[in-house]
Design a protein around this motif. Structure first.
Motif, PDB file in Angstrom:
ATOM      1  N   ALA A 151       0.827  -1.213   0.000  1.00 25.42           N
ATOM      2  CA  ALA A 151       0.000   0.000   0.000  1.00 25.42           C
ATOM      3  C   ALA A 151       0.860   1.261   0.000  1.00 25.42           C
ATOM      4  N   ILE A 152       1.903   1.281   0.817  1.00 30.95           N
ATOM      5  CA  ILE A 152       2.733   2.487   0.922  1.00 30.95           C
ATOM      6  C   ILE A 152       3.521   2.716  -0.365  1.00 30.95           C
ATOM      7  N   VAL A 153       3.998   1.662  -0.998  1.00 28.49           N
ATOM      8  CA  VAL A 153       4.748   1.807  -2.253  1.00 28.49           C
ATOM      9  C   VAL A 153       3.826   2.305  -3.369  1.00 28.49           C
ATOM     10  N   LEU A 154       2.633   1.736  -3.467  1.00 25.59           N
ATOM     11  CA  LEU A 154       1.701   2.164  -4.513  1.00 25.59           C
ATOM     12  C   LEU A 154       1.273   3.616  -4.328  1.00 25.59           C
ATOM     13  N   ARG A 155       1.103   4.043  -3.085  1.00 24.94           N
ATOM     14  CA  ARG A 155       0.627   5.411  -2.834  1.00 24.94           C
ATOM     15  C   ARG A 155       1.768   6.431  -2.851  1.00 24.94           C
ATOM     16  N   GLU A 156       2.823   6.174  -2.100  1.00 23.39           N
ATOM     17  CA  GLU A 156       3.855   7.189  -1.901  1.00 23.39           C
ATOM     18  C   GLU A 156       4.924   7.205  -2.988  1.00 23.39           C
ATOM     19  N   ILE A 157       5.193   6.085  -3.613  1.00 24.04           N
ATOM     20  CA  ILE A 157       6.211   6.056  -4.672  1.00 24.04           C
ATOM     21  C   ILE A 157       5.562   6.202  -6.043  1.00 24.04           C
ATOM     22  N   HIS A 158       4.442   5.502  -6.248  1.00 20.01           N
ATOM     23  CA  HIS A 158       3.793   5.536  -7.558  1.00 20.01           C
ATOM     24  C   HIS A 158       2.639   6.529  -7.635  1.00 20.01           C
ATOM     25  N   HIS A 159       2.282   7.142  -6.522  1.00 16.03           N
ATOM     26  CA  HIS A 159       1.280   8.213  -6.470  1.00 16.03           C
ATOM     27  C   HIS A 159      -0.067   7.790  -7.057  1.00 16.03           C
ATOM     28  N   LEU A 160      -0.471   6.554  -6.796  1.00 16.13           N
ATOM     29  CA  LEU A 160      -1.777   6.103  -7.262  1.00 16.13           C
ATOM     30  C   LEU A 160      -2.868   6.575  -6.302  1.00 16.13           C
ATOM     31  N   SER A 161      -4.062   6.732  -6.817  1.00 17.44           N
ATOM     32  CA  SER A 161      -5.191   7.132  -5.977  1.00 17.44           C
ATOM     33  C   SER A 161      -5.631   5.946  -5.120  1.00 17.44           C
ATOM     34  N   TYR A 162      -6.436   6.242  -4.091  1.00 17.80           N
ATOM     35  CA  TYR A 162      -6.958   5.172  -3.249  1.00 17.80           C
ATOM     36  C   TYR A 162      -7.778   4.187  -4.094  1.00 17.80           C
ATOM     37  N   ARG A 163      -8.579   4.715  -5.024  1.00 18.06           N
ATOM     38  CA  ARG A 163      -9.409   3.863  -5.869  1.00 18.06           C
ATOM     39  C   ARG A 163      -8.548   2.952  -6.739  1.00 18.06           C
ATOM     40  N   GLU A 164      -7.465   3.495  -7.323  1.00 15.80           N
ATOM     41  CA  GLU A 164      -6.584   2.683  -8.167  1.00 15.80           C
ATOM     42  C   GLU A 164      -5.917   1.582  -7.342  1.00 15.80           C
ATOM     43  N   ILE A 165      -5.477   1.932  -6.141  1.00 16.49           N
ATOM     44  CA  ILE A 165      -4.856   0.925  -5.265  1.00 16.49           C
ATOM     45  C   ILE A 165      -5.881  -0.144  -4.901  1.00 16.49           C
ATOM     46  N   ALA A 166      -7.099   0.286  -4.575  1.00 20.00           N
ATOM     47  CA  ALA A 166      -8.159  -0.669  -4.223  1.00 20.00           C
ATOM     48  C   ALA A 166      -8.427  -1.637  -5.369  1.00 20.00           C
ATOM     49  N   ASP A 167      -8.418  -1.122  -6.588  1.00 18.30           N
ATOM     50  CA  ASP A 167      -8.630  -1.992  -7.745  1.00 18.30           C
ATOM     51  C   ASP A 167      -7.487  -2.986  -7.907  1.00 18.30           C
ATOM     52  N   ILE A 168      -6.261  -2.533  -7.673  1.00 19.64           N
ATOM     53  CA  ILE A 168      -5.092  -3.402  -7.834  1.00 19.64           C
ATOM     54  C   ILE A 168      -5.087  -4.523  -6.797  1.00 19.64           C
ATOM     55  N   VAL A 169      -5.348  -4.162  -5.525  1.00 19.58           N
ATOM     56  CA  VAL A 169      -5.255  -5.161  -4.457  1.00 19.58           C
ATOM     57  C   VAL A 169      -6.585  -5.873  -4.202  1.00 19.58           C
ATOM     58  N   ALA A 170      -7.618  -5.504  -4.965  1.00 16.28           N
ATOM     59  CA  ALA A 170      -8.942  -6.122  -4.833  1.00 16.28           C
ATOM     60  C   ALA A 170      -9.471  -6.023  -3.401  1.00 16.28           C
ATOM     61  N   ALA A 171      -9.469  -4.788  -2.884  1.00 16.35           N
ATOM     62  CA  ALA A 171      -9.953  -4.526  -1.530  1.00 16.35           C
ATOM     63  C   ALA A 171     -10.755  -3.226  -1.551  1.00 16.35           C
ATOM     64  N   PRO A 172     -11.642  -3.037  -0.575  1.00 15.54           N
ATOM     65  CA  PRO A 172     -12.390  -1.782  -0.515  1.00 15.54           C
ATOM     66  C   PRO A 172     -11.455  -0.586  -0.267  1.00 15.54           C
ATOM     67  N   VAL A 173     -11.893   0.594  -0.687  1.00 15.01           N
ATOM     68  CA  VAL A 173     -11.095   1.812  -0.495  1.00 15.01           C
ATOM     69  C   VAL A 173     -10.821   2.034   0.988  1.00 15.01           C
ATOM     70  N   GLY A 174     -11.792   1.749   1.830  1.00 14.37           N
ATOM     71  CA  GLY A 174     -11.603   1.912   3.272  1.00 14.37           C
ATOM     72  C   GLY A 174     -10.468   1.045   3.801  1.00 14.37           C
ATOM     73  N   THR A 175     -10.356  -0.154   3.279  1.00 12.71           N
ATOM     74  CA  THR A 175      -9.262  -1.045   3.687  1.00 12.71           C
ATOM     75  C   THR A 175      -7.923  -0.473   3.255  1.00 12.71           C
ATOM     76  N   VAL A 176      -7.875   0.076   2.043  1.00  9.48           N
ATOM     77  CA  VAL A 176      -6.638   0.700   1.558  1.00  9.48           C
ATOM     78  C   VAL A 176      -6.253   1.861   2.460  1.00  9.48           C
ATOM     79  N   MET A 177      -7.219   2.703   2.790  1.00  9.28           N
ATOM     80  CA  MET A 177      -6.937   3.856   3.651  1.00  9.28           C
ATOM     81  C   MET A 177      -6.449   3.407   5.025  1.00  9.28           C
ATOM     82  N   SER A 178      -7.061   2.353   5.539  1.00  8.55           N
ATOM     83  CA  SER A 178      -6.657   1.819   6.838  1.00  8.55           C
ATOM     84  C   SER A 178      -5.229   1.274   6.785  1.00  8.55           C
ATOM     85  N   ARG A 179      -4.912   0.544   5.716  1.00  9.86           N
ATOM     86  CA  ARG A 179      -3.558  -0.007   5.571  1.00  9.86           C
ATOM     87  C   ARG A 179      -2.523   1.105   5.454  1.00  9.86           C
TER      88      ARG A 179
END
Length: 199
Positions: A151-179
Motif C-alpha cells: 500500500a505504501i509503495v503504490l501510494r507514496e512512490i507511484h502516487h496512485l489514488s486510493y481507488r486505483e490501489i483498491a482496484d489493484i489489491v482487490a480490496a475496498p477503499v476503506g481497507t486501503v486507507m486503513s492499511r
C-alpha cells in the motif's frame, strides 16, 4: 534494470501475425514501455530481490501483452500493476510450498542499491546523511508486512489514488486507507526508534 525490451515484446507476436496483431503489439509497447521502471520498482518492493523482480516484470509484461486485447480500462498503469501483483503473489505461493533453503542476506543488496530518488548534491556530509536516510527508509519499508508495504509503495512512490490501489489489491477503499494509515504509523514509529538509537 529489468531484462525486458522491445525484442521481448516483438518476439511474443508471431511473424505470421496479421497487421492488426502487429498494430496491437506496437500499441502495447507504446503504453507499457514508459512504465517499465515503475513496474520494476514495485516488483523490487514486493519480492525484495533484484533477480526475482526482473523475472516478475518480464512475466508481467508477457501476460499483459497476451491479454492486451481484453484491456478496456481507463488507466493502463493500475491494470499493469494488478498483473504484476498476481505474478508476485504466485511467486510467494511457490516459495511457501518449496523446501526452505538457507536464507541469504538480501538486506545488504537493498542497502547497496542506489536511492529511488535523488536530490541536488551538496557537501560530503549532507550526501552521507542523505544516503543513510534513504537506505534507512528503504530498509524500514522493506520490513513492513506485505499488505502495508504494498500500500505504501503504490501510494507514496507511484502516487496512485486510493481507488486505483483498491482496484489493484482487490480490496475496498476503506481497507486501503486503513492499511496506509497503519503503514505510516509503523514507519513513523520505526523511524523515531531508529533516530533514538543514533549516537
Amino acid at each position: 534494470m529489468p531484462r525486458i525490451g522491445r525484442s521481448t515484446i516483438e518476439k511474443a507476436t508471431p511473424v505470421t501475425a496479421v497487421d492488426d496483431d502487429l498494430d496491437q503489439a506496437r500499441r502495447f509497447r507504446d503504453a507499457a514501455m514508459p512504465l517499465l521502471d515503475d513496474v520494476y520498482t514495485l516488483a523490487r518492493y514486493l519480492l525484495r530481490d533484484a533477480n526475482d523482480a526482473e523475472d516478475a516484470v518480464q512475466e508481467c509484461y508477457l501476460r499483459a501483452l497476451k491479454h492486451f486485447h481484453s484491456y478496456r480500462g481507463p488507466a493502463f498503469k493500475p491494470w499493469l500493476f494488478a498483473i504484476l501483483r498476481n505474478v508476485c503473489n504466485a511467486e510467494h505461493a511457490r516459495r511457501a510450498t518449496s523446501p526452505t533453503t538457507a536464507i541469504d542476506d538480501r538486506h545488504d543488496e537493498a542497502e547497496r542499491a542506489a536511492p529511488l530518488w535523488q536530490e541536488t548534491e551538496a557537501t560530503p556530509e549532507v550526501q552521507l546523511l542523505r544516503r543513510f536516510d534513504a537506505a534507512t527508509i528503504r530498509r524500514l519499508v522493506a520490513e513492513l508486512e506485505p499488505a502495508f508495504r504494498e500500500a505504501i509503495v503504490l501510494r507514496e512512490i507511484h502516487h496512485l489514488s486510493y481507488r486505483e490501489i483498491a482496484d489493484i489489491v482487490a480490496a475496498p477503499v476503506g481497507t486501503v486507507m486503513s492499511r496506509l494509515s497503519r503503514a505510516r504509523a509503523l514507519l513513523r514509529a520505526a523511524w523515531t526508534a531508529e533516530q533514538e538509537r543514533m549516537p
